[in-house]
Design a protein around this motif. Structure first.
Motif, mmCIF file in Angstrom:
data_model
loop_
_atom_site.group_PDB
_atom_site.id
_atom_site.type_symbol
_atom_site.label_atom_id
_atom_site.label_comp_id
_atom_site.label_asym_id
_atom_site.label_seq_id
_atom_site.Cartn_x
_atom_site.Cartn_y
_atom_site.Cartn_z
ATOM 1 N N MET A 1 124.765 49.822 2.560
ATOM 2 C CA MET A 1 123.543 49.356 3.226
ATOM 3 C C MET A 1 123.899 48.694 4.555
ATOM 4 N N ALA A 2 123.051 48.935 5.559
ATOM 5 C CA ALA A 2 123.260 48.319 6.872
ATOM 6 C C ALA A 2 123.201 46.799 6.762
ATOM 7 N N LYS A 3 123.897 46.138 7.659
ATOM 8 C CA LYS A 3 123.921 44.675 7.683
ATOM 9 C C LYS A 3 123.237 44.183 8.966
ATOM 10 N N ARG A 4 121.951 44.533 9.095
ATOM 11 C CA ARG A 4 121.215 44.191 10.310
ATOM 12 C C ARG A 4 121.026 42.692 10.494
ATOM 13 N N PHE A 5 121.170 41.929 9.405
ATOM 14 C CA PHE A 5 120.894 40.494 9.480
ATOM 15 C C PHE A 5 122.125 39.653 9.137
ATOM 16 N N GLU A 6 123.283 40.211 9.406
ATOM 17 C CA GLU A 6 124.521 39.488 9.134
ATOM 18 C C GLU A 6 124.504 38.132 9.831
ATOM 19 N N ASP A 7 124.629 37.065 9.034
ATOM 20 C CA ASP A 7 124.675 35.680 9.518
ATOM 21 C C ASP A 7 123.381 35.206 10.172
ATOM 22 N N LYS A 8 122.308 35.954 10.033
ATOM 23 C CA LYS A 8 121.011 35.495 10.514
ATOM 24 C C LYS A 8 120.400 34.535 9.493
ATOM 25 N N VAL A 9 119.661 33.553 10.000
ATOM 26 C CA VAL A 9 118.993 32.586 9.132
ATOM 27 C C VAL A 9 117.525 32.993 9.028
ATOM 28 N N VAL A 10 117.105 33.271 7.807
ATOM 29 C CA VAL A 10 115.775 33.826 7.560
ATOM 30 C C VAL A 10 114.997 32.925 6.612
ATOM 31 N N VAL A 11 113.768 32.603 6.987
ATOM 32 C CA VAL A 11 112.873 31.817 6.142
ATOM 33 C C VAL A 11 111.734 32.712 5.670
ATOM 34 N N VAL A 12 111.513 32.735 4.362
ATOM 35 C CA VAL A 12 110.428 33.515 3.762
ATOM 36 C C VAL A 12 109.564 32.569 2.947
ATOM 37 N N THR A 13 108.335 32.364 3.365
ATOM 38 C CA THR A 13 107.433 31.526 2.569
ATOM 39 C C THR A 13 106.795 32.376 1.478
ATOM 40 N N GLY A 14 106.473 31.728 0.367
ATOM 41 C CA GLY A 14 105.947 32.478 -0.765
ATOM 42 C C GLY A 14 106.958 33.500 -1.257
ATOM 43 N N GLY A 15 108.213 33.107 -1.281
ATOM 44 C CA GLY A 15 109.286 34.054 -1.583
ATOM 45 C C GLY A 15 109.670 34.148 -3.034
ATOM 46 N N SER A 16 108.900 33.541 -3.925
ATOM 47 C CA SER A 16 109.288 33.558 -5.334
ATOM 48 C C SER A 16 108.659 34.694 -6.130
ATOM 49 N N ASP A 17 107.845 35.537 -5.462
ATOM 50 C CA ASP A 17 107.172 36.620 -6.186
ATOM 51 C C ASP A 17 106.727 37.681 -5.188
ATOM 52 N N GLY A 18 106.422 38.851 -5.700
ATOM 53 C CA GLY A 18 105.758 39.892 -4.933
ATOM 54 C C GLY A 18 106.476 40.324 -3.666
ATOM 55 N N ILE A 19 105.701 40.523 -2.598
ATOM 56 C CA ILE A 19 106.238 41.015 -1.330
ATOM 57 C C ILE A 19 107.267 40.045 -0.757
ATOM 58 N N GLY A 20 107.017 38.741 -0.889
ATOM 59 C CA GLY A 20 107.963 37.757 -0.376
ATOM 60 C C GLY A 20 109.315 37.868 -1.039
ATOM 61 N N LEU A 21 109.322 38.001 -2.357
ATOM 62 C CA LEU A 21 110.578 38.115 -3.093
ATOM 63 C C LEU A 21 111.293 39.417 -2.755
ATOM 64 N N ALA A 22 110.555 40.522 -2.728
ATOM 65 C CA ALA A 22 111.173 41.813 -2.412
ATOM 66 C C ALA A 22 111.796 41.786 -1.020
ATOM 67 N N SER A 23 111.110 41.156 -0.070
ATOM 68 C CA SER A 23 111.638 41.069 1.289
ATOM 69 C C SER A 23 112.860 40.159 1.348
ATOM 70 N N ALA A 24 112.793 39.030 0.655
ATOM 71 C CA ALA A 24 113.931 38.113 0.635
ATOM 72 C C ALA A 24 115.171 38.791 0.055
ATOM 73 N N GLN A 25 114.983 39.597 -0.982
ATOM 74 C CA GLN A 25 116.106 40.313 -1.571
ATOM 75 C C GLN A 25 116.746 41.261 -0.561
ATOM 76 N N ARG A 26 115.906 41.977 0.179
ATOM 77 C CA ARG A 26 116.423 42.914 1.178
ATOM 78 C C ARG A 26 117.129 42.177 2.321
ATOM 79 N N PHE A 27 116.541 41.081 2.785
ATOM 80 C CA PHE A 27 117.203 40.301 3.830
ATOM 81 C C PHE A 27 118.596 39.864 3.369
ATOM 82 N N ALA A 28 118.676 39.353 2.150
ATOM 83 C CA ALA A 28 119.959 38.867 1.630
ATOM 84 C C ALA A 28 120.966 39.998 1.493
#
Length: 247
Positions: A1-28
Protein backbone atom coordinates in the motif's frame (compact mmCIF):
# COMPACT_ATOMS: atom_id res chain seq x y z
CA UNK A 1 0.00 0.00 0.00
CA UNK A 2 1.16 3.53 -0.79
CA UNK A 3 2.44 5.62 2.10
CA UNK A 4 0.93 8.96 1.09
CA UNK A 5 0.71 10.10 4.71
CA UNK A 6 4.05 8.95 6.06
CA UNK A 7 4.71 10.95 9.26
CA UNK A 8 1.70 13.19 8.65
CA UNK A 9 -0.38 14.14 11.69
CA UNK A 10 -4.05 13.48 11.05
CA UNK A 11 -7.05 14.32 13.23
CA UNK A 12 -10.35 12.51 12.63
CA UNK A 13 -13.36 13.56 14.69
CA UNK A 14 -16.04 10.96 15.26
CA UNK A 15 -13.40 8.36 14.53
CA UNK A 16 -14.71 5.55 16.70
CA UNK A 17 -17.29 4.23 14.21
CA UNK A 18 -18.48 4.26 10.63
CA UNK A 19 -16.84 6.48 8.01
CA UNK A 20 -14.57 8.12 10.59
CA UNK A 21 -13.16 4.80 11.75
CA UNK A 22 -12.74 3.43 8.22
CA UNK A 23 -10.89 6.60 7.21
CA UNK A 24 -8.71 6.59 10.31
CA UNK A 25 -7.71 2.99 9.57
CA UNK A 26 -6.69 3.91 6.03
CA UNK A 27 -4.74 6.97 7.18
CA UNK A 28 -2.84 4.84 9.69
CA UNK A 29 -2.12 2.12 7.13
CA UNK A 30 -0.62 4.78 4.89
CA UNK A 31 1.78 5.99 7.56
CA UNK A 32 -0.13 8.73 9.38
CA UNK A 33 0.02 9.49 13.07
CA UNK A 34 -3.71 9.38 13.75
CA UNK A 35 -5.73 11.04 16.50
CA UNK A 36 -9.41 10.22 16.77
CA UNK A 37 -12.17 11.63 18.94
CA UNK A 38 -15.40 10.16 20.23
CA UNK A 39 -17.82 10.70 23.09
CA UNK A 40 -17.90 7.10 24.37
CA UNK A 41 -14.69 5.89 25.94
CA UNK A 42 -15.46 2.20 25.34
CA UNK A 43 -16.00 2.65 21.60
CA UNK A 44 -12.98 4.93 21.42
CA UNK A 45 -10.76 2.33 23.06
CA UNK A 46 -12.00 -0.40 20.71
CA UNK A 47 -11.39 1.82 17.69
CA UNK A 48 -7.82 2.61 18.75
CA UNK A 49 -7.09 -1.13 18.89
CA UNK A 50 -8.64 -1.68 15.45
CA UNK A 51 -6.70 1.20 13.91
CA UNK A 52 -3.37 0.21 15.45
CA UNK A 53 -0.17 1.88 14.21
CA UNK A 54 0.09 3.97 17.37
CA UNK A 55 -3.28 5.70 16.96
CA UNK A 56 -4.38 7.88 19.86
CA UNK A 57 -7.96 8.30 21.10
CA UNK A 58 -8.96 11.54 22.82
CA UNK A 59 -12.40 11.41 24.37
CA UNK A 60 -14.44 14.51 23.73
CA UNK A 61 -17.49 16.16 22.21
CA UNK A 62 -16.86 18.50 19.27
CA UNK A 63 -19.70 20.74 20.42
CA UNK A 64 -17.57 21.55 23.49
CA UNK A 65 -14.89 24.14 22.82
CA UNK A 66 -13.10 22.99 25.96
CA UNK A 67 -12.93 19.44 24.62
CA UNK A 68 -11.61 20.68 21.28
CA UNK A 69 -8.99 22.76 23.07
CA UNK A 70 -7.87 19.65 24.98
CA UNK A 71 -7.66 17.66 21.75
CA UNK A 72 -5.40 20.15 20.00
CA UNK A 73 -3.34 20.77 23.12
CA UNK A 74 -2.56 17.04 23.13
CA UNK A 75 -1.67 16.99 19.44
CA UNK A 76 0.40 20.14 19.84
CA UNK A 77 2.37 18.66 22.74
CA UNK A 78 3.02 15.46 20.80
CA UNK A 79 3.88 16.87 17.37
CA UNK A 80 3.52 20.64 17.27
CA UNK A 81 1.43 20.55 14.11
CA UNK A 82 -1.61 19.12 12.31
CA UNK A 83 -1.32 18.20 8.63
CA UNK A 84 -4.84 16.89 7.94
CA UNK A 85 -8.20 17.39 9.62
CA UNK A 86 -11.13 15.18 8.70
CA UNK A 87 -14.09 16.91 10.36
CA UNK A 88 -16.34 13.88 10.34
CA UNK A 89 -18.37 13.96 13.56
CA UNK A 90 -22.06 14.47 12.88
CA UNK A 91 -25.55 13.14 13.41
CA UNK A 92 -28.60 12.19 11.36
CA UNK A 93 -31.91 12.91 13.08
CA UNK A 94 -34.88 12.83 10.67
CA UNK A 95 -37.72 15.02 11.98
CA UNK A 96 -40.77 16.13 9.93
CA UNK A 97 -41.19 19.89 9.63
CA UNK A 98 -44.32 19.92 11.79
CA UNK A 99 -42.55 18.07 14.60
CA UNK A 100 -39.33 20.09 14.79
CA UNK A 101 -38.65 21.49 18.25
CA UNK A 102 -35.88 23.71 19.53
CA UNK A 103 -34.06 20.72 20.99
CA UNK A 104 -33.93 19.09 17.54
CA UNK A 105 -32.50 22.24 15.99
CA UNK A 106 -29.91 22.70 18.73
CA UNK A 107 -28.76 19.08 18.52
CA UNK A 108 -28.46 18.89 14.74
CA UNK A 109 -26.92 22.31 14.13
CA UNK A 110 -24.87 22.08 17.31
CA UNK A 111 -23.04 18.99 16.09
CA UNK A 112 -23.18 19.18 12.29
CA UNK A 113 -22.50 22.92 11.98
CA UNK A 114 -21.12 24.42 15.20
CA UNK A 115 -19.01 21.39 16.05
CA UNK A 116 -17.57 21.19 12.55
CA UNK A 117 -16.81 24.91 12.42
CA UNK A 118 -14.87 24.94 15.67
CA UNK A 119 -13.13 21.64 14.86
CA UNK A 120 -11.57 23.45 11.91
CA UNK A 121 -11.03 26.83 13.57
CA UNK A 122 -9.23 25.41 16.59
CA UNK A 123 -6.93 23.34 14.36
CA UNK A 124 -5.69 26.33 12.35
CA UNK A 125 -2.95 27.51 14.74
CA UNK A 126 -1.31 24.09 14.28
CA UNK A 127 -1.71 23.87 10.51
CA UNK A 128 1.07 24.79 8.10
CA UNK A 129 1.38 25.50 4.38
CA UNK A 130 0.10 22.54 2.40
CA UNK A 131 -2.38 21.36 5.02
CA UNK A 132 -5.66 19.76 4.02
CA UNK A 133 -9.12 19.90 5.55
CA UNK A 134 -11.85 17.46 4.55
CA UNK A 135 -15.41 18.05 5.74
CA UNK A 136 -17.96 15.27 5.91
CA UNK A 137 -21.05 16.48 4.09
CA UNK A 138 -23.86 14.46 2.58
CA UNK A 139 -25.81 14.14 -0.61
CA UNK A 140 -28.67 15.45 1.57
CA UNK A 141 -27.08 18.89 1.34
CA UNK A 142 -28.02 18.97 -2.33
CA UNK A 143 -31.09 16.71 -2.50
CA UNK A 144 -34.41 17.50 -0.81
CA UNK A 145 -35.05 14.32 1.12
CA UNK A 146 -38.47 14.44 2.82
CA UNK A 147 -38.89 14.59 6.57
CA UNK A 148 -35.33 15.69 7.32
CA UNK A 149 -35.11 19.36 6.43
CA UNK A 150 -32.95 20.14 9.47
CA UNK A 151 -30.38 17.54 8.51
CA UNK A 152 -30.47 18.58 4.85
CA UNK A 153 -29.89 22.24 5.82
CA UNK A 154 -27.05 21.38 8.20
CA UNK A 155 -25.20 19.56 5.43
CA UNK A 156 -25.84 22.41 2.99
CA UNK A 157 -24.05 24.61 5.52
CA UNK A 158 -21.07 22.26 5.42
CA UNK A 159 -20.89 22.66 1.63
CA UNK A 160 -21.00 26.45 2.03
CA UNK A 161 -18.21 26.38 4.60
CA UNK A 162 -15.90 24.66 2.11
CA UNK A 163 -16.44 27.40 -0.46
CA UNK A 164 -15.86 30.23 2.01
CA UNK A 165 -12.91 28.64 3.78
CA UNK A 166 -11.18 27.93 0.49
CA UNK A 167 -11.02 31.69 -0.01
CA UNK A 168 -10.22 32.42 3.63
CA UNK A 169 -7.29 30.00 3.74
CA UNK A 170 -5.86 30.25 0.22
CA UNK A 171 -2.99 32.51 1.30
CA UNK A 172 -1.96 29.90 3.84
CA UNK A 173 -1.97 27.11 1.23
CA UNK A 174 -4.56 25.11 3.15
CA UNK A 175 -7.11 23.31 0.96
CA UNK A 176 -10.69 22.64 2.04
CA UNK A 177 -12.94 20.07 0.35
CA UNK A 178 -16.09 18.09 1.14
CA UNK A 179 -16.77 14.38 0.80
CA UNK A 180 -20.52 13.79 0.45
CA UNK A 181 -21.61 10.18 0.80
CA UNK A 182 -24.93 8.77 -0.29
CA UNK A 183 -26.48 5.70 1.35
CA UNK A 184 -23.50 3.89 2.85
CA UNK A 185 -23.46 0.59 4.73
CA UNK A 186 -22.84 1.85 8.27
CA UNK A 187 -24.07 0.45 11.55
CA UNK A 188 -26.59 3.28 11.91
CA UNK A 189 -27.92 2.94 8.37
CA UNK A 190 -28.22 -0.81 8.79
CA UNK A 191 -30.38 -0.38 11.90
CA UNK A 192 -32.65 1.96 9.90
CA UNK A 193 -32.87 -0.36 6.89
CA UNK A 194 -33.72 -3.31 9.12
CA UNK A 195 -36.48 -1.39 10.91
CA UNK A 196 -39.13 -2.22 8.32
CA UNK A 197 -39.43 -4.52 5.31
CA UNK A 198 -38.87 -3.00 1.90
CA UNK A 199 -36.89 0.06 3.00
CA UNK A 200 -33.58 -1.16 1.63
CA UNK A 201 -35.11 -2.05 -1.74
CA UNK A 202 -36.62 1.43 -1.95
CA UNK A 203 -33.29 3.10 -1.14
CA UNK A 204 -31.33 0.97 -3.60
CA UNK A 205 -33.83 1.63 -6.41
CA UNK A 206 -32.86 5.28 -6.24
CA UNK A 207 -29.14 4.56 -6.76
CA UNK A 208 -28.01 4.32 -10.41
CA UNK A 209 -25.30 1.80 -9.50
CA UNK A 210 -27.96 -0.32 -7.80
CA UNK A 211 -26.40 -0.86 -4.38
CA UNK A 212 -25.35 0.75 -1.12
CA UNK A 213 -21.92 2.28 -0.75
CA UNK A 214 -19.18 0.68 1.31
CA UNK A 215 -17.22 2.39 4.07
CA UNK A 216 -13.96 1.68 2.27
CA UNK A 217 -15.19 3.55 -0.81
CA UNK A 218 -15.93 6.69 1.17
CA UNK A 219 -12.63 6.40 3.04
CA UNK A 220 -10.76 6.19 -0.29
CA UNK A 221 -12.37 9.47 -1.36
CA UNK A 222 -11.46 11.11 1.95
CA UNK A 223 -7.82 10.11 1.57
CA UNK A 224 -7.73 11.34 -2.02
CA UNK A 225 -8.98 14.77 -0.99
CA UNK A 226 -6.54 14.87 1.93
CA UNK A 227 -3.53 13.83 -0.13
CA UNK A 228 -1.18 15.63 -2.50
CA UNK A 229 -2.84 13.73 -5.36
CA UNK A 230 -5.63 16.32 -5.17
CA UNK A 231 -3.26 19.28 -4.87
CA UNK A 232 -5.24 21.37 -7.39
CA UNK A 233 -8.65 20.47 -5.95
CA UNK A 234 -10.13 23.05 -3.59
CA UNK A 235 -13.62 24.06 -2.50
CA UNK A 236 -14.90 20.91 -4.19
CA UNK A 237 -17.70 18.55 -3.16
CA UNK A 238 -16.95 14.94 -4.08
CA UNK A 239 -20.12 12.84 -4.15
CA UNK A 240 -19.64 9.18 -3.24
CA UNK A 241 -23.21 8.15 -3.89
CA UNK A 242 -23.41 5.71 -6.77
CA UNK A 243 -24.50 8.43 -9.16
CA UNK A 244 -27.54 9.78 -7.31
CA UNK A 245 -26.56 13.44 -7.46
CA UNK A 246 -25.37 13.32 -11.05
CA UNK A 247 -28.16 11.38 -12.75
Amino acid sequence: MAKRFEDKVVVVTGGSDGIGLASAQRFAQEGARVYITGRRQDLLDEAVVRIGHGAVGVRGDVTSLADLASLYERVGRDHGRVDVVFANAGMHQPVPLEAIEETHFDATFGLNVKGLLFTVQKALPLMEQGGSIVLNGSIAGSKAYPGQSLYNASKAAVRSFARSWTIDLKDRGIRVNVVSPGATETRLLRSFLDSAPGIQDEVVRGVPLGRLGHLEEVAAAVLYLASSESSFVAGHELFVDGGVAAV
